[in-house]
Design a protein around this motif. Structure first.
Motif, PDB file in Angstrom:
ATOM      1  N   MET A 193       0.964  -1.148  -0.072  1.00  0.00           N
ATOM      2  CA  MET A 193       0.053  -0.092   0.335  1.00  0.00           C
ATOM      3  C   MET A 193       1.033   1.292   0.059  1.00  0.00           C
ATOM      4  N   TYR A 194       0.581   2.277  -0.835  1.00  0.00           N
ATOM      5  CA  TYR A 194       1.230   3.497  -0.192  1.00  0.00           C
ATOM      6  C   TYR A 194       0.542   4.448   0.158  1.00  0.00           C
ATOM      7  N   PRO A 195      -0.362   5.003   1.093  1.00  0.00           N
ATOM      8  CA  PRO A 195      -1.394   5.924   1.333  1.00  0.00           C
ATOM      9  C   PRO A 195      -0.224   7.402   1.666  1.00  0.00           C
ATOM     10  N   PHE A 231       1.681   8.851  -5.316  1.00  0.00           N
ATOM     11  CA  PHE A 231       2.932   8.478  -5.445  1.00  0.00           C
ATOM     12  C   PHE A 231       3.203   8.724  -7.113  1.00  0.00           C
ATOM     13  N   HIS A 232       4.629   8.108  -7.698  1.00  0.00           N
ATOM     14  CA  HIS A 232       4.562   8.126  -9.275  1.00  0.00           C
ATOM     15  C   HIS A 232       5.649   7.096  -8.897  1.00  0.00           C
ATOM     16  N   SER A 250       9.525   3.563  -6.359  1.00  0.00           N
ATOM     17  CA  SER A 250       8.325   4.651  -6.090  1.00  0.00           C
ATOM     18  C   SER A 250       8.624   6.127  -5.540  1.00  0.00           C
ATOM     19  N   GLN A 251       8.272   7.489  -5.240  1.00  0.00           N
ATOM     20  CA  GLN A 251       8.336   8.650  -4.249  1.00  0.00           C
ATOM     21  C   GLN A 251       6.979   9.194  -4.459  1.00  0.00           C
ATOM     22  N   ILE A 252       7.077  10.076  -4.024  1.00  0.00           N
ATOM     23  CA  ILE A 252       5.385  11.100  -3.280  1.00  0.00           C
ATOM     24  C   ILE A 252       6.221  11.966  -3.832  1.00  0.00           C
ATOM     25  N   GLU A 255      -2.849  12.647  -9.254  1.00  0.00           N
ATOM     26  CA  GLU A 255      -3.356  11.583  -9.124  1.00  0.00           C
ATOM     27  C   GLU A 255      -1.509  10.535  -9.009  1.00  0.00           C
ATOM     28  N   ALA A 256      -1.767   8.999  -9.189  1.00  0.00           N
ATOM     29  CA  ALA A 256      -0.936   7.749  -8.886  1.00  0.00           C
ATOM     30  C   ALA A 256      -0.752   8.252 -10.294  1.00  0.00           C
TER      31      ALA A 256
END
Length: 135
Positions: free
Chosen positions: A28-30, A38-39, A68-70, A80-81
């Protein structure tokens, strides 16, 4: 024979460090703040299995290396993801090959021959050093 069963059996022979087929599963990427998302950057690498005789029956597999990074967005933009894929021109080839019986025989002969030669040289040096001198 079931081809998916053969692939599963072949994948058991691949080291764990090379098995990266589902990097985003069960993760999960909250985000903690508004206007963040997140990209995800995913490198796709083809993997070919050559595991002994008749190994051409295995299909080409694809491994995914992800990062992944914010990213912060302006107040006016909607977060947008994003998923970016990069297809690698390189490929991984996993090979399994055994040693033939004559490889063991050759290695054993080399060890025995090297030991014999080394001991012969040591014997010759000791004979020259400790040889009784004639008066």
């Amino acid at each position: 024979k079931d081809p998916s069963r053969q692939v599963k059996r072949a994948l058991k022979q691949v080291p764990e460090t090379l098995q990266q087929f589902t990097p985003l599963d069960n993760t999960m990427y909250p985000t903690k703040n508004f206007h963040e998302a997140f990209h995800h950057y995913i490198k796709v690498v083809s993997t070919h299995l050559n595991l002994g005789s008749g190994s051409n029956r295995y299909p080409t597999l694809y491994q995914f290396l992800q990062q992944s990074q914010i990213v912060q967005y302006d107040v006016n933009n909607v977060p947008e993801a994003r998923f970016s894929y990069d297809l690698s021109p390189m490929s991984v080839v996993v090979e399994k090959s055994g040693r033939k019986w004559y490889d063991y025989l050759t290695s054993l002969s080399a060890i025995i021959g090297g030991t014999f030669t080394t001991l012969g040289l040591i014997d010759a040096v000791l004979y020259k050093v400790f040889k009784p001198k004639k008066l």
